[in-house]
Motif scaffolding. Structure first.
Motif, PDB file in Angstrom:
ATOM      1  N   LEU A 180       0.835  -1.205   0.000  1.00  0.00           N
ATOM      2  CA  LEU A 180       0.000   0.000   0.000  1.00  0.00           C
ATOM      3  C   LEU A 180       0.867   1.251   0.000  1.00  0.00           C
ATOM      4  N   GLU A 230      -2.319   4.139  -2.961  1.00  0.00           N
ATOM      5  CA  GLU A 230      -3.669   3.606  -2.824  1.00  0.00           C
ATOM      6  C   GLU A 230      -4.278   3.241  -4.175  1.00  0.00           C
ATOM      7  N   TYR A 257      -2.484   0.159  -5.722  1.00  0.00           N
ATOM      8  CA  TYR A 257      -2.824  -0.990  -4.891  1.00  0.00           C
ATOM      9  C   TYR A 257      -4.278  -1.406  -5.131  1.00  0.00           C
ATOM     10  N   GLY A 258      -5.167  -0.433  -5.331  1.00  0.00           N
ATOM     11  CA  GLY A 258      -6.546  -0.759  -5.658  1.00  0.00           C
ATOM     12  C   GLY A 258      -6.661  -1.501  -6.973  1.00  0.00           C
ATOM     13  N   ALA A 286      -9.587   3.951  -4.306  1.00  0.00           N
ATOM     14  CA  ALA A 286      -9.274   3.992  -2.870  1.00  0.00           C
ATOM     15  C   ALA A 286     -10.305   3.196  -2.073  1.00  0.00           C
ATOM     16  N   ALA A 346      -9.520  -0.407  -2.159  1.00  0.00           N
ATOM     17  CA  ALA A 346      -8.466  -0.745  -1.201  1.00  0.00           C
ATOM     18  C   ALA A 346      -9.021  -0.839   0.219  1.00  0.00           C
ATOM     19  N   HIS A 347      -9.887   0.094   0.617  1.00  0.00           N
ATOM     20  CA  HIS A 347     -10.453   0.086   1.971  1.00  0.00           C
ATOM     21  C   HIS A 347     -11.295  -1.171   2.201  1.00  0.00           C
ATOM     22  N   SER A 374      -2.245   4.126   9.179  1.00  0.00           N
ATOM     23  CA  SER A 374      -3.066   5.246   8.718  1.00  0.00           C
ATOM     24  C   SER A 374      -4.391   5.216   9.464  1.00  0.00           C
ATOM     25  N   VAL A 398      -7.478   5.301   6.938  1.00  0.00           N
ATOM     26  CA  VAL A 398      -7.819   4.004   6.351  1.00  0.00           C
ATOM     27  C   VAL A 398      -8.482   3.115   7.397  1.00  0.00           C
TER      28      VAL A 398
END
Length: 522
Positions: free
Chosen positions: A43, A48, A51-52, A268, A271-272, A346, A349
């Protein structure tokens, strides 16, 4: 058949199963540990957005694994069955059929790779906040999947033979190679293409070594086309069809979230959601890794008609996994936010992911208990109802997710996954109870009651401790404060259960001896 025959079946002893489960669990735990530390590392190094994209492509490849066609589950069952019966020719027939069907599936992947990559690359590049060429990355990912698909017959053969220690050793060696390559690429030239190169090379090495192990352990194995006949293909199709439907359902329920989030929300948000889902999935898979060793053991018991042994294995294995999963479930509820904050580095996140973790955690305990029940159904070949209910669950997850994602966002996606999964888990447990002739009262008494009573102790302790700072030391102290008395209580409960059973056996032995004495006198 007699109990003596059952005991002599290869790999059928409790000690062998325990060592196999331990070896499988150690390898999987190492893989999850690496994934745990790699997630925040990737990440940070990729950002972000990239990575997503990585998460979206992984979700897409998870759908590609449907080209397994349910053959792996079929092969494990029949290899375990015919190895127990020392039927080498039948074993070769099923292995050869699976290998050549995998080759056909790999050809399909290679045919669609280029057009699919040409369509997806510009769509995904538009979601990046920096210029990046994604076509080479996509072609590498599709290509490595195609080339390793036929080779996947060899780790599956090791599962059927219950060679879990050898398979785990190979997986650990490949894991070291993979992690070393990922760190080297991320520290020198971080990017998705380099990541795909490392993954491809490590996968080829891992499957190649497993091929060598199988050839050494089964020198008489032949994968020649001449072993493939219509009768074998018909039997494979009958079993693998239902296993394939179950796989489709698993992909719909497990991988729809990142794709729906990518379509309706942002990279994003993908990713979350994925980080929250993976945290729950890690907890499930860490325990499921041990339960996968049950399938060949159940198939062996079914082959020699040991119904009581099958039933006892189902109940005892369920109780064991509940002892393990319940404190994990409680710990996520009490310390999940602090854990995410420290893990990902983070707070923003963690704030976005923790509500998703809370909702998805509703599937954790039931999902692990369901995995034991599913092993029973796979082992005895009763997959038709299981596959159709699983498909219904997957369709419900996708439909609800598409309906609610645009206005309920990540919370809606989590609810869409949790509710159908809970209902499906309950159905699977009921089906396994029915096939093992176990009523709900006995399932509660022998599998659920003691774990649920014991877990109240750490929950009370953690509730008393209250919120803690997002620091590793504080987390470890708080978790250990609850787990140590919990472990002692579990040992006490299981020790008293063992003592009761031992005393019962001893009393039966005394009665048998007294009966023999009186018969001798008469």
């Amino acid at each position: 058949m007699s109990e003596q025959h059952h005991d002599s079946a290869p790999g059928s002893s409790g000690r062998t199963m325990a060592w196999g489960a331990l070896a499988n669990w150690v390898a999987f735990a190492a893989t999850l540990t690496v994934a745990f530390f790699l997630a925040p590392y990737l990440l940070r190094r990729l950002g972000e957005a990239r990575y997503g994209v990585w998460c979206m492509v992984e979700a897409l490849l998870a759908y590609f694994t449907l080209l397994d066609l349910g053959l792996a589950a079929c092969l494990v069952r029949y290899v375990a069955r015919y190895h127990a019966l020392s039927a080498q020719q039948e074993l070769s027939r099923y292995a050869a059929a699976a290998f050549w069907l995998y080759c056909g599936a790999a050809g399909i992947v290679l045919l669609v790779s280029l057009p699919l990559g040409l369509v997806l690359a510009p769509l995904l590049e538009n979601r990046l906040d920096q210029a990046d060429r994604l076509l080479p990355f996509l072609l590498l990912m599709f290509g490595q999947f195609a080339f390793t698909l036929p080779l996947s017959v060899f780790p599956t053969l090791l599962d059927g033979l219950q060679r879990f220690g050898q398979k785990s050793a190979v997986r650990l060696g490949a894991l070291v190679l993979r992690v070393s390559g990922i760190v080297l690429v991320m520290e020198t030239a971080p990017g998705l293409t380099g990541l795909a190169v490392v993954l491809s090379l490590s996968q080829l090495v891992e499957h190649g070594v497993m091929w060598w192990v199988v050839r050494r352990d089964l020198p008489g194995l032949s994968l020649s086309w001449r072993w493939v006949d219509r009768t074998t293909l018909r039997e494979v199709r009958g079993y693998s069809r239902d296993a394939f439907l179950a796989m489709v359902a698993g992909r719909l329920s497990g991988q729809s979230g990142p794709i729906v989030a990518g379509l309706f929300l942002s990279a994003a948000a993908v990713a979350h959601y994925t980080l929250a889902y993976r945290l729950i999935d890690m907890g499930k898979n860490l325990l499921r890794a041990a339960t996968t060793t049950l399938t060949p053991a159940i198939s062996q018991r079914e082959a020699v008609n040991d119904r009581e042994g099958l039933r006892r294995l189902f109940l005892d294995a369920t109780r064991a996994v509940l002892y393990l999963v319940l404190p994990v479930h409680g710990g996520l509820v009490f310390f999940g936010h602090a854990f995410l904050n420290r893990w990902l580095g983070s707070s923003s996140v963690a704030d976005a992911s923790y509500p998703v973790v809370l909702i998805l955690s509703l599937t954790l305990t039931l999902g692990v208990a369901q995995s034991v029940a599913a092993r029973v159904l796979y082992g005895v070949g009763q997959l038709r109802g299981f596959a159709r209910w699983a498909l219904l669950e997957g369709a419900a997850v996708l439909t609800i997710g598409l309906l609610v994602a645009s206005f309920w966002h990540l919370m809606g996606l989590a609810v869409a996954v949790a509710i159908p999964n809970v209902l499906f888990c309950l159905w699977t447990i009921m089906a396994a109870c029915r096939h093992t002739h176990t009523n709900w009262g006995e399932y509660w008494q022998r599998s659920c009651k003691r774990p649920l009573v014991c877990v109240t102790l750490p929950l009370i302790i953690w509730w008393t401790i209250g919120p803690i700072p997002a620091e590793w030391q504080a987390l470890m102290i708080a978790i250990t404060t609850g787990l140590v008395p919990y472990a002692l209580l579990v040992l006490l409960c299981e020790g008293s259960l063992w003592s009761f059973r031992s005393g019962k056996h001893a009393r039966h032995g005394v009665l048998r001896n007294l009966t023999a004495v009186f018969r001798g006198r008469s």
